[in-house]
Design a protein around this motif. Structure first.
Motif, mmCIF file in Angstrom:
data_model
loop_
_atom_site.group_PDB
_atom_site.id
_atom_site.type_symbol
_atom_site.label_atom_id
_atom_site.label_comp_id
_atom_site.label_asym_id
_atom_site.label_seq_id
_atom_site.Cartn_x
_atom_site.Cartn_y
_atom_site.Cartn_z
ATOM 1 N N GLY A 157 -5.563 -1.122 -0.686
ATOM 2 C CA GLY A 157 -4.752 0.076 -0.581
ATOM 3 C C GLY A 157 -4.347 0.357 0.850
ATOM 4 N N LYS A 158 -3.571 1.395 1.037
ATOM 5 C CA LYS A 158 -3.076 1.750 2.363
ATOM 6 C C LYS A 158 -4.223 2.176 3.270
ATOM 7 C CE LYS A 158 1.307 3.423 0.459
ATOM 8 N NZ LYS A 158 2.157 4.627 0.232
ATOM 9 N N SER A 207 -7.926 10.901 3.155
ATOM 10 C CA SER A 207 -7.235 10.362 1.988
ATOM 11 C C SER A 207 -8.023 9.187 1.412
ATOM 12 C CB SER A 207 -5.831 9.904 2.371
ATOM 13 O OG SER A 207 -5.024 10.994 2.749
ATOM 14 N N THR A 209 -8.411 5.579 -0.607
ATOM 15 C CA THR A 209 -7.729 4.302 -0.741
ATOM 16 C C THR A 209 -8.631 3.359 -1.517
ATOM 17 O OG1 THR A 209 -6.509 2.597 0.466
ATOM 18 C CG2 THR A 209 -8.561 3.393 1.468
ATOM 19 N N TYR A 210 -8.294 2.063 -1.577
ATOM 20 C CA TYR A 210 -9.063 1.167 -2.438
ATOM 21 C C TYR A 210 -9.132 -0.247 -1.887
ATOM 22 C CZ TYR A 210 -4.413 -0.271 -4.122
ATOM 23 O OH TYR A 210 -3.110 -0.726 -4.198
ATOM 24 N N ARG A 252 -10.529 6.745 3.479
ATOM 25 C CA ARG A 252 -10.190 5.812 4.555
ATOM 26 C C ARG A 252 -11.044 6.059 5.790
ATOM 27 N NH1 ARG A 252 -8.976 6.127 9.728
ATOM 28 N NH2 ARG A 252 -7.477 7.804 9.372
ATOM 29 N N GLU A 276 -3.069 3.414 -7.632
ATOM 30 C CA GLU A 276 -2.360 4.376 -6.796
ATOM 31 C C GLU A 276 -2.463 5.782 -7.388
ATOM 32 O OE1 GLU A 276 -1.127 3.969 -3.876
ATOM 33 O OE2 GLU A 276 -1.280 1.790 -3.728
ATOM 34 N N VAL A 320 -6.109 7.143 -6.647
ATOM 35 C CA VAL A 320 -6.355 7.633 -5.289
ATOM 36 C C VAL A 320 -5.574 8.914 -5.027
ATOM 37 C CG1 VAL A 320 -7.010 5.378 -4.379
ATOM 38 C CG2 VAL A 320 -4.628 6.106 -4.223
#
Length: 822
Positions: free
Chosen positions: A330-331, A338, A340-341, A365, A415, A418
């Motif tokens: 993920g981002k 935030s 993410t993954y 993150r 997506e 998250v």
């Protein structure tokens, strides 16, 4: 709409918005409406996403609902005449029910109104299909032969501590450990040296663990009507397990004196396990590790909360590394809060076919230190918050009913997950307990009482722990010399002038003193950072010095003043926000630096720096103010280099509430410092205050009197009424009228705003403490924060945050003066 969210404090549980739920159940007969006798609370829930959140799950602690555990034995949620699926759960794993869990469908960008009532008839009438399960099962009636258990039959238990001879393949625990599942997927946790997490694929759409492995250990490795064991775990972390990263490889949770597994909940909508790892030998330490794992109906996610008795520098979480799979990420260029993954997708099952399996870790993150791996696992090395770590893991098998069959579908699913974790539902909770105590006329005494009640609650929850060597529960890190500490302490100091309390005054002195060394240095402070935020606590240090003029306090004050002498500036002379934020002027920094500079200059420099103070305001007005609305943008980048900055103007794109709140407070605070006879210096600030007051009234919420997180977009999805900005603006209006900086007609604005603070943001608990809710925990620019509307929505919404507590307490003090003298 606003939402309620707990931070982790001494007295508070967290409200989790986790993924799942059922639609409301129709009743055969129209039920009785809620009455004053059974009414507990009203709840407004808004979906901040542009997609529907079906099977949305909420957890509401009894404390938030204003009831004790003894009073909560028949809590249910209703929507109109329908009972919303719900049940009472033990969320913190201590053996006692503490929260109401409820599930419902939430349409895209929609808001639903619910009521919480105490109704034994409705409570007992609920017939919920069982959609989750947690279990532990072991053999009895046989005997041990070395490390193998021979004979016997399985029985389910709620707690199990294996004997010393138990190890892998002992054939004593059914499927070798505790299991947890939803109607989507099941997991087992090896209760031995491996501590691997395995996946049971489910073809039925309902719980199946109770029938897995009853006829032996080989059966679930072959496809059955219910599904099968999908994963080869080996020496890896499996489908989301945890261990420790030694710099080269994962150290499993294997060197122990023993395990204890408990079933905490085994309900229709929510099930939970707790595993205690005793005397884990790791990184030169011996620690007691507790893992709490929970699942909700309709969800693939396992919420995992780790807590160790000793602080470790990392936890390693991971996924088995298998051939024929693709690693997905993920981002990472996103804000620290935030989610993410890290995920894998491909033909990684034991079915023998070409069916697909996706597995993922979901984490914040900011807690991720490194993405790496060893021979067995893909690894995310995580930074614990003190001794704790929270994350989720999940698996998605295409053999599920309606399962995910392509990589693109899996990524789209991740997506959404998250986003659900990052943008939790916006809640407004109004309880009977709170409403009972909010009645009556607003008087000067009432305003001071509310300030004192919040201060008393925080004196237990946080304030003494701001001292050096203490713990900042809001940020989940050791306490530091930073602006939030000074803000909260200044608020107490303002209150104590009207409500003296020697014990509290001593706490304030002790916290400040703990940071100042005998040599006049400030612990945790580095002048070379040129961080203007660091100056705000200097105001409280100056107050302490004026009460008790210790020489090393003056040396510390001089050190802070030296920072401003050397601090980098824009070409026109405005202070950069920080050295790491070059060429940037932020609204926040005007408050952080200018009251301190004015106070210091008045005390020690005969006011020689007043013109420099005023210049900071006038540059801020010239660069940040929007002439059409009169509002101020959050920040300006003179170099036009930042991603968040408009390439022509250098401006950020949003009118962030708290950013403008900092400026509003700075105006009235500096006007109080600069002597009235210096009319020429004061006039630009008076003009700014007057035009800002006019602009703020235009964006004040007509119904509540408070203000939104993004001031000019009240109807945008996810926007919410925000307590720190609302408290700051209330302080601005009340102090402005009190001191004659604003026209007396703004008294009505201040009163309306203050009533809104109490009505919207104060939540009472059964122990008589109060919380201030719906605060944006943090917001900034750069380092993954792109300054978009969506960014400001993504930051956590918190409670009992010093950035709101301080202004709320100070607003109450100013309101008391306003209601006494005007």
């Amino acid at each position: 709409m606003a939402r309620i969210l707990f931070g982790k404090t001494v007295l508070s549980l967290s409200i989790a918005a986790v993924v799942s739920a059922c639609s409301p159940q129709p009743e055969a007969e129209a039920p009785q409406a809620a009455t004053s006798d059974n009414y507990i609370a009203s709840l407004s829930v808004a979906n901040p996403s542009a997609f529907a959140r079906n099977e949305q799950t909420l957890l509401l602690p009894f404390s938030d609902l204003g009831v004790t555990a003894d009073q909560a034995n028949a809590l249910v949620a209703v929507e109109g005449n329908n009972t919303v699926p719900s049940h009472l759960i033990d969320h913190n794993g201590d053996g006692a029910k503490d929260s109401l869990l409820l599930q419902f469908d939430l349409a895209a960008a929609a808001t639903q109104q619910l009521q919480i009532i105490n109704d034994s008839a409705r409570f007992n009438a609920q017939q919920l299909a069982k959609r989750t399960q947690a279990e532990i099962s072991h053999k009895t009636g046989g005997q041990w032969q070395d490390s193998k258990y021979i004979g016997g039959e399985f029985q389910n238990v709620t707690e199990l501590t294996p004997p010393p001879q138990y190890t892998d393949h002992s054939e004593w625990i059914r499927y070798e450990g505790p299991g947890i599942e939803s109607d989507k997927v099941g997991y087992r946790i090896y209760l031995d040296w491996r501590n691997g997490f395995d996946v049971f694929g489910n073809k039925t759409g309902k719980p199946v663990l109770h029938q897995v492995g009853l006829d032996g250990y080989k059966s679930y490795h072959e496809m059955a009507d219910w599904g099968m064991d999908l994963l080869k775990v080996g020496k890896s972390l499996g489908a989301g397990g945890f261990g420790y990263w030694d710099g080269e490889k994962v150290q499993l949770v294997s060197k122990l004196s023993g395990h204890t597994a408990k079933v905490i909940e085994n309900g229709a909508l929510y099930s939970a396990l707790q595993i205690q790892y005793k005397d884990w030998q790791i990184a030169g330490k011996t620690t007691q590790l507790t893992a709490n794992l929970s699942m909700t109906a309709g969800s693939r996610l396992v919420h995992t909360r780790l807590a160790s008795s000793e602080a470790l520098d990392n936890f390693a979480i991971g996924l088995v590394k298998l051939p024929n799979t693709k690693l997905l990420q993920g981002k990472l260029d996103i804000p620290g809060h935030s989610w993410t993954y890290l995920a894998t997708w491909g033909e990684q099952t034991l079915t023998g076919g070409n069916d697909k399996l996706g597995m993922a870790l979901l984490f914040k993150r900011g807690t991720n230190k490194q993405l790496t791996g060893d021979d067995n696992s893909h690894v995310a090395v995580m930074q614990p918050s003190g001794t704790e770590l929270e994350y989720y893991f999940l698996s998605a098998w295409h053999g599920e009913p309606g399962g995910i069959t392509t990589e693109a579908e899996f990524v789209a699913y991740l997506e959404q997950q998250v986003e659900k974790l990052t943008l939790t539902p916006r809640l407004t909770l109004k309880t009977a307990l709170s409403q009972q105590q909010k009645t009556g006329e607003l008087t000067a005494k009432a305003a001071l009482d509310w300030s004192e009640r919040l201060a008393a609650s925080e004196m237990t929850r946080q304030t003494p722990f701001y001292a050096y060597g203490g713990w900042d529960f809001e940020r989940q890190r050791p306490s530091k010399w930073e602006y939030t500490t000074g803000l909260q302490l200044q608020a107490y100091d303002d209150l104590l002038k009207l409500r003296p309390n020697p014990q509290w005054q001593q706490v304030l002195s002790d916290v400040i003193d703990s940071f100042i060394t005998p040599e006049g240095d400030i612990r945790t402070y580095k002048i070379s950072n040129y961080n203007i935020d660091s100056l705000n606590s200097g105001n409280m240090l100056l107050r302490e010095y004026q009460r008790d003029p210790k020489p090393h306090y003056k040396q510390a004050l001089d050190l802070l003043r030296k920072q401003l002498t050397e601090h980098p500036r824009t070409s026109e002379g405005a202070f950069w926000h920080k050295k790491i934020y070059p060429h940037q002027l932020w609204l926040d920094g005007v408050y952080m630096g200018m009251p301190f500079l004015a106070n210091y200059s008045k005390a020690f420099e005969q006011g020689h720096a007043f013109d420099e103070v005023v210049k900071e305001f006038t540059i801020s007005r010239a660069k940040l103010r929007d002439p059409n609305t009169g509002l101020y943008y959050h920040a300006w980048d003179e170099a036009r280099e930042q991603d968040w900055a408009d390439k022509d103007s250098g401006l950020a794109s949003q009118f962030w509430g708290r950013g403008l709140g900092w400026l509003a407070m700075a105006l009235v605070d500096v006007l109080e410092i600069i002597p009235q006879q210096q009319t020429e210096l004061r006039q630009p600030l008076l003009d700014m205050a007057a035009e800002l007051a006019d602009a703020l009234v235009k964006v004040q919420d007509a119904q509540t009197g408070t203000w939104y997180q993004i001031l000019d977009k009240p109807d945008a999805p996810g926007n919410y009424l925000e307590s720190s900005a609302s408290s700051m603006f209330t302080y601005f209006f009340a102090k402005g009228v009190n001191n004659g900086y604003l026209d007396a007609s703004y008294k009505a604005t201040a009163v309306k705003a203050y009533k809104g603070l109490i009505d919207e943001f104060i939540l009472l608990h059964p122990d008589n403490s109060i919380s201030l809710v719906n605060t944006c925990q943090v917001a900034g620019l750069g380092f993954g924060r792109d300054g978009s509307y969506e960014y400001y929505m993504s930051e956590p919404v918190f409670r009992n945050d010093a950035k709101a507590n301080g202004p709320f307490i100070m607003a109450g003090v100013q309101m008391a003066k306003l209601l006494t003298t005007n």
